[in-house]
Design a protein around this motif. Structure first.
Motif, short mmCIF file in Angstrom:
data_model
loop_
_atom_site.label_atom_id
_atom_site.label_comp_id
_atom_site.label_asym_id
_atom_site.label_seq_id
_atom_site.Cartn_x
_atom_site.Cartn_y
_atom_site.Cartn_z
N VAL A 49 3.13 -12.81 -12.08
CA VAL A 49 2.13 -13.66 -11.39
C VAL A 49 1.81 -13.08 -10.02
O VAL A 49 0.65 -12.92 -9.65
CB VAL A 49 2.66 -15.11 -11.26
CG1 VAL A 49 1.77 -15.93 -10.32
CG2 VAL A 49 2.74 -15.77 -12.62
N ARG A 50 2.85 -12.72 -9.28
CA ARG A 50 2.66 -12.20 -7.93
C ARG A 50 1.84 -10.90 -7.97
O ARG A 50 0.88 -10.74 -7.21
CB ARG A 50 4.03 -11.93 -7.29
CG ARG A 50 4.01 -11.98 -5.79
CD ARG A 50 5.41 -11.83 -5.17
NE ARG A 50 6.39 -12.75 -5.72
CZ ARG A 50 7.53 -12.38 -6.31
NH1 ARG A 50 7.85 -11.12 -6.43
NH2 ARG A 50 8.38 -13.28 -6.76
N GLU A 51 2.21 -9.99 -8.88
CA GLU A 51 1.48 -8.72 -8.98
C GLU A 51 0.02 -8.94 -9.33
O GLU A 51 -0.87 -8.32 -8.76
CB GLU A 51 2.13 -7.83 -10.05
CG GLU A 51 3.40 -7.17 -9.59
CD GLU A 51 4.10 -6.43 -10.74
OE1 GLU A 51 5.23 -5.99 -10.50
OE2 GLU A 51 3.53 -6.33 -11.84
N THR A 52 -0.22 -9.84 -10.29
CA THR A 52 -1.60 -10.06 -10.74
C THR A 52 -2.43 -10.70 -9.64
O THR A 52 -3.58 -10.31 -9.41
CB THR A 52 -1.61 -10.95 -12.00
OG1 THR A 52 -0.72 -10.38 -12.96
CG2 THR A 52 -3.00 -11.06 -12.59
N LEU A 53 -1.85 -11.66 -8.93
CA LEU A 53 -2.59 -12.30 -7.83
C LEU A 53 -2.90 -11.29 -6.73
O LEU A 53 -3.99 -11.29 -6.16
CB LEU A 53 -1.80 -13.49 -7.27
CG LEU A 53 -1.74 -14.73 -8.16
CD1 LEU A 53 -0.82 -15.78 -7.56
CD2 LEU A 53 -3.13 -15.31 -8.39
N THR A 54 -1.95 -10.40 -6.44
CA THR A 54 -2.16 -9.37 -5.42
C THR A 54 -3.27 -8.41 -5.86
O THR A 54 -4.14 -8.06 -5.07
CB THR A 54 -0.85 -8.60 -5.16
OG1 THR A 54 0.15 -9.53 -4.80
CG2 THR A 54 -1.01 -7.57 -4.06
N GLU A 55 -3.23 -8.00 -7.14
CA GLU A 55 -4.27 -7.10 -7.66
C GLU A 55 -5.64 -7.75 -7.53
O GLU A 55 -6.62 -7.12 -7.12
CB GLU A 55 -4.03 -6.80 -9.14
CG GLU A 55 -2.97 -5.76 -9.41
CD GLU A 55 -2.59 -5.71 -10.89
OE1 GLU A 55 -1.51 -5.19 -11.19
OE2 GLU A 55 -3.37 -6.20 -11.73
N LEU A 56 -5.71 -9.03 -7.89
CA LEU A 56 -6.99 -9.75 -7.83
C LEU A 56 -7.48 -9.82 -6.39
O LEU A 56 -8.67 -9.59 -6.13
CB LEU A 56 -6.81 -11.17 -8.36
CG LEU A 56 -7.17 -11.41 -9.82
CD1 LEU A 56 -7.01 -12.87 -10.16
CD2 LEU A 56 -8.59 -10.96 -10.10
N GLN A 57 -6.57 -10.14 -5.48
CA GLN A 57 -6.93 -10.24 -4.07
C GLN A 57 -7.46 -8.90 -3.57
O GLN A 57 -8.49 -8.84 -2.89
CB GLN A 57 -5.70 -10.60 -3.25
CG GLN A 57 -5.82 -11.92 -2.55
CD GLN A 57 -4.53 -12.25 -1.82
OE1 GLN A 57 -3.54 -11.52 -1.90
NE2 GLN A 57 -4.54 -13.34 -1.10
#
Ligand code: FES
Length: 72
Positions: A49-57
């Motif tokens: 979740v953290r990695e995906t949210l960071t990628e999206l950001q």
């Protein structure tokens, strides 16, 4: 890759849930059921979740601002 063996949730399903609007681990957990049984996958699920949210950001930060046209 399977993140949660109890419920059969994959990292792809977690990413998909985020792309469809989940914006926290809690949201993803409610949407997918990940980590809802033994809980051993919670750490890995949070990491995805953290990695995906960071990628999206980061990808949203890379979108250029709308160009203003000046008609001379
Ligand atoms: S492995 Fe995810 S709840 Fe058990």
């Amino acid at each position: 890759m399977y993140v949660c063996l109890c419920t059969g949730v994959t990292d792809g399903q977690i990413r998909e849930a985020i792309y469809e609007g989940c914006c926290s681990y809690r949201d993803v957990r409610q949407a997918t059921g990940v980590a809802s049984q033994c809980g051993k996958c919670a750490c890995l699920a949070k990491q995805v979740v953290r990695e995906t949210l960071t990628e999206l950001q980061n990808s949203q930060a890379a979108i250029p601002y709308p160009v203003e046209f000046n008609v001379a």
